[in-house]
Design an enzyme around this catalytic site. Structure first.
Site, PDB file in Angstrom:
ATOM      1  N   GLY A  42       0.832  -1.225  -0.091  1.00  0.00           N
ATOM      2  CA  GLY A  42      -0.183  -0.103   0.135  1.00  0.00           C
ATOM      3  C   GLY A  42       0.933   1.461   0.057  1.00  0.00           C
TER       4      GLY A  42
ATOM      5  N   TYR B 218     -11.906  -4.235  12.383  1.00  0.00           N
ATOM      6  CA  TYR B 218     -10.613  -3.360  12.184  1.00  0.00           C
ATOM      7  C   TYR B 218      -9.872  -3.802  13.549  1.00  0.00           C
ATOM      8  CZ  TYR B 218      -7.526   0.312  11.398  1.00  0.00           C
ATOM      9  OH  TYR B 218      -6.386   1.280  11.231  1.00  0.00           O
TER      10      TYR B 218
END
Ligand code: NAP
Length: 238
Positions: free
Chosen positions: A8, A149
């Site tokens: 990323g 998350y």
């Protein structure tokens, strides 16, 4: 010259990490999924190191392997692996879609497993290497609306410790960095109410910057005698 894979790495915190390592003279493999990294590659090369962009969905075991293979093909070694790729899909547990739970776990937790799985044999053979996994203080705060998350980042912290024990005898360090609220696209969409709440609770009374995380990641990756650790960078929130 040393080589780093940044997952990323084309935007946000990952982009800042890629630039920091490049400034320190490290060749860079910028992994991306949807953000085209051509301009960043030029920016990195202007710093005097080599860089390639490799498109791969880290949640997919085979694509993570192709990412590590591309690094080996171009640079012949993997000195640093920074697992930064991550997503949020917030929602209360009674309404969370199964797909949203799976996507967050697959990207944040399994993605971190996938790249470590493929890079660790190379680092073991080299008898050197440093892995830094980007966790989050969400793993400690355990916010409502972030069960997926929180679980993914708590999992990353636990996995970091296990893998640190496995790879330590060959001089490979495995640590995590847990940022607080950092100004990126991920936090941009949050409501003013949430941002105000954060500012009230952060001792430094401001949000963090991606380059501040990058400085810490580089430091952690080069500490030498630190492994299995999770270092927070949250302006004094937790
Ligand atoms: P961001 O700007 O939204 O960037 C997320 C990055 O993850 C992008 O580069 C994206 O790539 C990449 N990505 C997402 N899914 C991917 C996949 N399946 N395969 C490969 N790459 C994928 O967010 P950020 O704030 O920089 O977040 C970076 C990391 O820091 C994440 O792990 C996040 O959980 C963590 N973190 C952020 C904060 C914060 O306040 N911002 C706080 C704590 C922790 P593409 O753009 O190419 O699709």
């Amino acid at each position: 010259m040393k080589t780093a894979i940044i997952t990323g790495g084309a935007k946000g915190i990952g982009r800042a990490i890629a630039l920091k390592f490049a400034k320190e003279g490290v060749n860079i493999v910028v992994n991306y999924f949807s953000t085209e990294p051509a301009a960043l590659i030029s920016e990195i090369e202007a710093l005097g190191v080599e860089a390639i962009g490799v498109k791969a969905d880290v949640s997919k075991f085979d694509e993570a392997k192709a990412l590590v293979d591309a690094c080996m093909e171009r640079f012949g070694r993997v000195d640093y692996l920074v697992n930064n790729a991550g997503i949020t899909k917030d929602g209360l547990i009674m309404m969370m879609k199964e797909a949203d739970f799976d996507a967050v776990i697959d990207t944040n937790l399994k993605g971190t497993f996938n790249t470590m799985r493929h890079a660790s044999p190379i680092m073991l053979k080299q008898k050197s290497g440093a892995i830094v996994n980007i966790a989050s203080i969400a793993a400690f705060l355990c916010n409502a609306g972030q069960a997926n998350y929180t679980a993914s980042k708590a999992g990353v912290i636990g996995m970091t410790k296990s893998v640190a024990r496995e790879l330590g005898s060959r001089g490979i360090t495995v640590n995590a960095v847990a940022p607080g609220f950092i100004e990126t696209d991920m936090t941009d969409d949050l409501s003013d109410k949430i941002k105000e709440y954060v500012l009230q609770n952060v001792a430094l009374k401001r949000f963090g910057k991606a380059h501040e995380v990058a400085e810490l990641v580089y430091f952690v990756a080069n500490c030498g005698y630190m492994t299995g650790e999770t270092v927070t960078l949250d302006g004094g929130w937790t």
